[in-house]
Design an enzyme around this catalytic site. Structure first.
Site, mmCIF file in Angstrom:
data_model
loop_
_atom_site.group_PDB
_atom_site.id
_atom_site.type_symbol
_atom_site.label_atom_id
_atom_site.label_comp_id
_atom_site.label_asym_id
_atom_site.label_seq_id
_atom_site.Cartn_x
_atom_site.Cartn_y
_atom_site.Cartn_z
ATOM 1 N N PRO A 295 4.302 -28.735 33.558
ATOM 2 C CA PRO A 295 3.832 -27.495 34.199
ATOM 3 C C PRO A 295 4.964 -26.772 34.928
ATOM 4 O O PRO A 295 5.775 -27.403 35.589
ATOM 5 C CB PRO A 295 2.793 -27.999 35.198
ATOM 6 C CG PRO A 295 2.406 -29.363 34.731
ATOM 7 C CD PRO A 295 3.629 -29.922 34.069
ATOM 8 N N GLU A 296 5.012 -25.481 34.772
ATOM 9 C CA GLU A 296 5.998 -24.666 35.481
ATOM 10 C C GLU A 296 5.241 -23.651 36.346
ATOM 11 O O GLU A 296 4.012 -23.622 36.340
ATOM 12 C CB GLU A 296 6.932 -23.994 34.474
ATOM 13 C CG GLU A 296 7.535 -25.033 33.507
ATOM 14 C CD GLU A 296 8.889 -24.677 32.930
ATOM 15 O OE1 GLU A 296 9.546 -23.769 33.452
ATOM 16 O OE2 GLU A 296 9.287 -25.333 31.951
ATOM 17 N N LYS B 31 5.604 -24.449 42.106
ATOM 18 C CA LYS B 31 4.754 -25.327 41.318
ATOM 19 C C LYS B 31 3.681 -26.009 42.177
ATOM 20 O O LYS B 31 3.051 -26.964 41.726
ATOM 21 C CB LYS B 31 5.618 -26.381 40.624
ATOM 22 C CG LYS B 31 6.704 -25.791 39.727
ATOM 23 C CD LYS B 31 7.437 -26.925 39.028
ATOM 24 C CE LYS B 31 8.742 -26.468 38.434
ATOM 25 N NZ LYS B 31 9.505 -27.622 37.906
#
Ligand SMILES: [Zn+2]
Length: 263
Positions: free
Chosen positions: A5-6, A58
């Site tokens: 995930p970014e 994030k």
């Protein structure tokens, strides 16, 4: 090669969760994972409305009335999903750490690994959060702070790696590091001290609009131009130039680049 995930992934999740929960008291909240056994989140959050859902870099925050906030960081493994109540899950129920239901929608957090209930005050002073650099997806990007933090960092560190440091710029992960260096024509291996301010800002200027689109609709794949394509001809300069890959810096994350047009 799986993607982690970014910032755009997290902002997209925040938008989806916000639409279900913001301004409402959830109908149900439970923490199926055994690690929360004695934490009593359902009791502590009972009857409290969700004030806001927001992302920073994030990190994701679900802020409840009464000064309590759920803080999440997905690292390499976690995810957030918004699902129809009763719909089949694509993951094992054992992977669910948190389920929040309102009406016919369920917000589910799978696989943590950072999921904690904290006071609002702690979210302001926690070092992991307070030390974050400017969010690449903020409405007004704080480029002065970005440049200052970049220059305070080790000048021998490759620029690609420096961009992953969340204290310098929050939200860029390995995919966006690779693609924005390629789009800007800058070699991710060049030491940060040899990258001019205008060049560093050019990299962010490539990342930001793409990430903003992805944060809106959750479709990140369309922006993959060279990531995962080692050995293929360069899409910009063509054969014989080929995309290369090599692990970068401390944690050895795969860095893709074209040695011919990224200088
Ligand atoms: Zn090229």
């Amino acid at each position: 090669m799986g993607l982690v995930p970014e910032g755009d992934t997290i902002h997209y999740a925040a938008g989806r969760i916000r639409a279900v929960l913001e301004g409402h008291v959830p109908d149900e909240l439970h923490t199926p994972h055994p690690r929360f056994g004695r934490d009593r989140w359902p009791e502590r959050l009972a009857g409290r409305a969700v004030r806001s859902v927001d992302a920073r870099g994030k990190h994701l925050f679900l802020r409840f009335e009464g000064g309590l906030t759920i803080h999440s960081h997905l690292r390499m493994t976690g995810s957030w999903r918004v699902l129809e109540r009763g719909a089949a899950w694509s993951r094992s129920p054992r992977a669910a750490w948190l389920v929040i239901r309102r009406g016919d929608r369920e917000v589910v957090q799978f696989n943590g690994p950072v999921l904690e209930l904290m006071t609002d005050a702690r979210t302001r002073f926690d070092r992991r959060i307070a030390g974050l650099g400017p969010d690449i997806l903020a409405p007004d990007l704080d480029t002065a702070t970005f440049l200052r933090r970049l220059r305070e960092d080790d000048p021998t560190r490759p620029i690609g790696d420096a961009l992953l440091d969340q204290r310098t710029i929050a939200g860029i992960g390995n995919l966006w590091k690779v693609e924005s260096c390629f789009a800007a024509g800058i070699d991710p291996w060049r030491p940060a001290g040899e990258v001019g301010d205008d060049e560093a800002l050019a990299i962010l200027a490539e990342a930001r609009p793409r990430m903003r689109i992805s944060a809106q609709d959750g479709v990140q794949d369309r922006f993959r131009v060279i990531y995962g394509r080692s050995g293929r001809p360069c899409p910009r300069c063509g054969p014989p130039a080929r995309i290369r890959v090599r692990g970068q810096w401390d944690d050895n994350r795969p860095t893709f680049w074209c040695p011919s047009c990224q200088t």
